[in-house]
Design an enzyme around this catalytic site. Structure first.
Site, PDB file in Angstrom:
ATOM      1  N   VAL A  45     -10.356   8.633  -0.423  1.00  0.00           N
ATOM      2  CA  VAL A  45      -9.939   7.260  -0.718  1.00  0.00           C
ATOM      3  C   VAL A  45      -8.581   6.924  -0.107  1.00  0.00           C
ATOM      4  O   VAL A  45      -7.803   7.800   0.242  1.00  0.00           O
ATOM      5  CB  VAL A  45      -9.909   7.014  -2.243  1.00  0.00           C
ATOM      6  CG1 VAL A  45     -11.284   7.231  -2.832  1.00  0.00           C
ATOM      7  CG2 VAL A  45      -8.896   7.933  -2.926  1.00  0.00           C
ATOM      8  N   GLU A  46      -8.312   5.627  -0.009  1.00  0.00           N
ATOM      9  CA  GLU A  46      -7.055   5.075   0.516  1.00  0.00           C
ATOM     10  C   GLU A  46      -6.683   5.671   1.871  1.00  0.00           C
ATOM     11  O   GLU A  46      -5.558   6.096   2.105  1.00  0.00           O
ATOM     12  CB  GLU A  46      -5.925   5.283  -0.504  1.00  0.00           C
ATOM     13  CG  GLU A  46      -6.182   4.537  -1.793  1.00  0.00           C
ATOM     14  CD  GLU A  46      -4.936   3.895  -2.365  1.00  0.00           C
ATOM     15  OE1 GLU A  46      -3.971   3.720  -1.617  1.00  0.00           O
ATOM     16  OE2 GLU A  46      -4.955   3.548  -3.544  1.00  0.00           O
ATOM     17  N   GLY A  47      -7.655   5.692   2.767  1.00  0.00           N
ATOM     18  CA  GLY A  47      -7.452   6.273   4.092  1.00  0.00           C
ATOM     19  C   GLY A  47      -7.951   7.691   4.098  1.00  0.00           C
ATOM     20  O   GLY A  47      -7.259   8.599   3.641  1.00  0.00           O
ATOM     21  N   LEU A  55       0.818  -1.213   0.000  1.00  0.00           N
ATOM     22  CA  LEU A  55       0.000   0.000   0.000  1.00  0.00           C
ATOM     23  C   LEU A  55       0.850   1.260   0.000  1.00  0.00           C
ATOM     24  O   LEU A  55       0.498   2.252  -0.637  1.00  0.00           O
ATOM     25  CB  LEU A  55      -0.926  -0.002   1.219  1.00  0.00           C
ATOM     26  CG  LEU A  55      -1.934   1.143   1.330  1.00  0.00           C
ATOM     27  CD1 LEU A  55      -2.876   1.138   0.144  1.00  0.00           C
ATOM     28  CD2 LEU A  55      -2.720   1.036   2.637  1.00  0.00           C
ATOM     29  N   ARG A  67       0.013   4.267  -2.485  1.00  0.00           N
ATOM     30  CA  ARG A  67      -0.472   5.491  -1.854  1.00  0.00           C
ATOM     31  C   ARG A  67       0.535   6.624  -2.043  1.00  0.00           C
ATOM     32  O   ARG A  67       0.173   7.785  -2.121  1.00  0.00           O
ATOM     33  CB  ARG A  67      -0.720   5.245  -0.364  1.00  0.00           C
ATOM     34  CG  ARG A  67      -1.326   6.441   0.356  1.00  0.00           C
ATOM     35  CD  ARG A  67      -1.269   6.268   1.855  1.00  0.00           C
ATOM     36  NE  ARG A  67      -2.294   5.358   2.337  1.00  0.00           N
ATOM     37  CZ  ARG A  67      -2.139   4.529   3.361  1.00  0.00           C
ATOM     38  NH1 ARG A  67      -0.972   4.483   3.986  1.00  0.00           N
ATOM     39  NH2 ARG A  67      -3.119   3.749   3.763  1.00  0.00           N
TER      40      ARG A  67
END
Length: 814
Positions: A496-498, A370, A374
């Site tokens: 998104v993504e956290g 990730l 990210r």
């Protein structure tokens, strides 16, 4: 003399802590110093006796362990916060890079500047100049967002043909195998033209089947899927997020049960899967579904535990029971995104990525990969969008006039325009620096969270500023609008993504405090393993670390960093010294916060967020200084460097002040305030004068402006309003001196409008020649095109007839 000798001893102690001299050497120096004072008759020689009694236990390991370390060890084990399996795997995953230096209180600036600047290979440059340029030319963002709600078929085919989805796939499988830096440049260029185009290309090259297969897949899985993914024959998606578990991936309710079942006419060992996922990019059109679920083995058919944990599998979407096809509609930026479901879907056990041996290893697989995705995709998309918006907004601010002057000369416009320019420079620096680390083989989990948060956050703020400047031009959708879709879609990257709130309040410092700290993670491991010997060594290194940062914080605060070392003596020298001070402050605040709050720090999210803010601003400032150095220390870029670093210093100091104002233990807060701010606060936000210089950079063509927009698609074409504004800026600037000369000849301050009529009249009067008249006419065409907005036939706005419910139709018919 006694007072002076005591003061000298205090200074000596401070110097030993400041320079982080070892405990043993420091003890010898103190004994020698005390003996020297005794010989000089300033102190009694008998002082050596109690001093030796104090120092011996600290330097004799068995005594130190029994008297000090063992009791502390027992207390530490009691207060050590519990850590879930997913938390531990997240912390264990990835590596620490430059953020570790910033966290430890004494950054090694030479190390930062010695990191090699990445360069594009000839193949990567050719891809940017060829296929990427052509993809940008083919993209019509208004058609994509308003008419098709998708990329046109010919653009999809082009992306597949030229392997845009295979930038991360190795060449042995038919991929491009581009560097992280090249991937970032590709995505930045695409995002300046169309957010949907950048998302569509970015997601398969981020965390997904391709990345997971290369790291963990079996040879059979790699040989089957990777060439097909590289060719675009397979379209991948990865389904993690569930309605019941957004950011808390460890709580996903999706399940898999190991069992025997029928597959292609035979009884095989497999899994019966049930899932309900949403927000999955590319899911509506995917041919292969990456799926995360919790796997259990109640009959222990795999021979291990019953509860295996999060597992990742790869499932063809043609498998019976797999539901895909429906779409979400994210903020009028309709990239392919939607839900996927399945109930009691049976698949062979070999569908687990990596095979049965990787059952239960899914979360570790995800968090290890990730950080790379990210750290590249989201920051690059946000940065590329802001770079193009910065150029376009600067051009518009020069072209658009009110009260007979360019609006860009108005102080009210200069303020947000300077923020846009400064943020574009800072974001590009931050997004580039993390690619350096990735290319060196690092997996910087904490840095990826920092860059994701701050690039998307600053990106959103910059888009809002641009909308404020452009006004009606920015509001009206159409072919000539370069801003509105980015404005609408900015919250997507934030989410998104956290989600950014979670990232700031829990992830940056929550992981950074343990991962980046030089001793805490090892101390926790020692406590977990009941290893008092290892803990003893770490404890006293940790105590020295705290003492050093306390002394460094006070001294550097007292002197405003003037005595600290820097790698350069030019206009940026003081910035390194200020950052040295703030780094020591962060290290001290982190240790004190963990010591005072213990496990409750996890729940004190606003304190954690502010500590994360300090670390983040240190990273952003150092990225700016690294960029300035890598690009040859061009003095023309200094206004942007000053803006970026001054903004970071101001925000970091503000975060420290806010933290101390709200620290729950007021006595400790007061003591920290004296140590960290011995002479008060000093850093100011960028001044109006600096804002003026920075805003001016965006409004006229120059080398610094070109570096802000490096690599973006600026070719003027019908579907590229940014390129048209760039062309218009050149046209208008060329007409400016001609217009001024005509005004002077006529003795009038004429408005910069109707330049075609002015050209005709001036030509008739002999004030200008034909070439100059042509320049004025072209400038007027460009000016009007730049300030005008699109309008539509009413039927054009309803792209599809609305399907009304039967009852409603009957009522209307009546």
């Amino acid at each position: 003399m006694m007072i002076l000798s005591i003061l000298a001893t205090v200074v000596l102690l401070g110097a030993l802590f400041y320079h982080r001299v070892s405990l043993f050497i420091s003890s010898l120096i103190l004994l020698a110093w005390t003996a020297a004072l005794g010989v000089a008759g300033l102190w009694s020689a008998w002082v050596l006796v109690p001093l030796a009694i104090i120092l011996v236990p600290f330097n004799f390991a068995p005594m130190r362990k029994s008297m000090i370390s063992a009791p502390v060890f027992r207390g530490f084990r009691k207060v050590m916060p519990p850590m879930s399996r997913t938390e531990k795997e997240a912390i264990d995953a990835g590596t620490t890079w430059w953020e570790g230096d910033l966290f430890q209180g004494k950054p090694d600036w030479k190390k930062l500047h010695n990191y090699p600047q990445p360069r594009l290979t000839a193949e990567e440059q050719a891809f940017l100049d060829g296929p990427v340029e052509e993809a940008c030319r083919m993209a019509n963002d208004f058609q994509i967002t308003h008419e098709l709600a998708d990329l046109p078929p010919e653009l999809w085919a082009y992306l597949k043909e030229h392997r845009f989805f295979a930038m991360i796939i190795k060449k042995e499988y038919g991929g491009l195998e581009f560097s992280a830096y090249a991937q970032s440049r590709v995505l930045q260029k695409l995002s300046g033209v169309s957010g949907i185009l950048a998302i569509t290309v970015g997601v398969p090259n981020s965390l997904g089947p391709g990345e997971l297969l290369q790291h963990y897949g079996t040879d059979e899985q790699k040989d089957h899927y990777l060439p097909r993914l590289a060719r675009g024959q397979e379209i991948p998606c990865f389904a993690l997020t569930s309605p019941e578990a957004g950011s808390d991936a460890g709580a996903i309710p999706d399940t898999g049960i190991v069992c025997m079942g029928e597959w292609q006419g035979q009884q095989v060992l497999g899994m019966r899967l049930t899932w309900n996922k949403r927000y999955i990019t590319l899911a509506p059109i995917a041919t292969v579904l990456g799926l995360a679920f919790k796997l259990s083995d109640p009959e222990k058919l795999l021979g291990g535990a019953e509860d295996l944990g999060i597992t990742c599998a790869l499932i063809p979407t043609t498998t019976p029971g797999v539901e895909i096809g429906r779409r979400h509609f994210p903020l009028n930026v309709p990239f392919q995104n939607g839900p996927t479901r399945g109930k009691d879907v049976f698949v062979p056990i070999d569908y687990i990525i990596g095979g049965p041996k990787m059952a239960g290893q899914g979360w570790r697989m995800l968090v290890e990969c990730l950080s790379v995705g990210r750290g590249i995709t989201l920051p690059s998309n946000s940065t590329g969008g802001v770079k193009s918006v910065a150029l376009a907004t600067g051009a518009y601010a020069h072209i658009r006039r009110q009260f007979k002057i360019s609006i860009g000369k108005m102080e009210g416009i200069e303020e947000p325009l300077a923020r846009i320019a400064g943020n574009a420079y800072v974001m590009d620096a931050a997004a580039s620096l993390i690619t350096y680390g990735i290319m060196l083989g690092e997996k910087p989990a904490v840095l990826s969270a920092i860059v994701k948060y701050h690039c998307t956050h600053r990106g959103q703020q910059s888009i809002i500023d641009a909308m404020d400047i452009t006004g009606g031009k920015g509001i009206m959708l159409g072919q000539s609008n370069f801003l509105a879709r980015a404005y609408q879609g900015a919250p997507i990257a934030i989410t998104v993504e956290g989600a950014n709130i979670l990232t700031r309040s829990m992830m940056i410092f929550g992981q950074g405090a343990i991962r980046c700290h030089p001793y805490v993670l090892e101390e926790m491991e020692a406590a977990k393993n009941n290893d008092v010997n290892a803990f003893d060594k770490l404890l006293f290194k940790h105590i020295g670390h705290v003492g050093s940062n306390k002394v460094r914080s006070f001294w550097l605060g007292l002197t405003r960093g003037l005595t600290s070392s820097t790698p350069t003596g030019d206009a940026t020298k003081r910035y390194y010294q200020h950052l040295n001070r703030l780094s020591a402050n962060l290290a001290l605040l982190s240790d004190v916060s963990m010591a005072v709050l213990g496990g409750s720090l996890k729940r004190r999210e606003r304190i954690s967020a502010r500590l994360g803010d300090i670390l983040s601003q240190l990273y952003l400032a150092s990225a700016v200084l690294k960029r300035y150095d890598d690009e040859g220390r061009n003095e023309a870029d200094l206004p942007l460097v000053h803006w970026g670093v001054q903004d970071a210093l101001y925000q970091a100091e503000q975060a420290m002040d806010d933290l101390l104002q709200n620290f729950p233990n007021r006595v400790v807060a007061g003591l920290l305030n004296v140590v960290i701010f011995p002479t008060g606060r000093h850093y100011l936000a960028p001044s109006d004068k600096l804002d003026h210089k920075v805003a001016k950079i965006l409004q006229v063509p120059n080398a610094t402006r070109s570096r802000i927009g490096r690599g973006q698609y600026l070719t003027p074409s019908e579907h590229n309003p940014v390129g048209l504004l760039e062309e218009a800026l050149v046209d208008v600037i060329a007409a400016d001196p001609i217009h001024q000369r005509i005004c002077k000849e006529l003795g009038k301050n004429l408005p910069f409008t109707r330049l075609d009529e002015l050209a005709h009249n001036a030509l008739v009067k002999g004030l200008i020649d034909k070439d100059e008249a042509a320049i004025l006419v072209k400038a007027e065409e460009s000016r009007l095109r730049s300030i005008n907005v699109d309008d539509f036939d009413p039927e054009e706005l309803a792209t599809k007839p609305v399907k009304l419910p039967e009852k409603v139709r009957k009522v209307e018919a009546a």
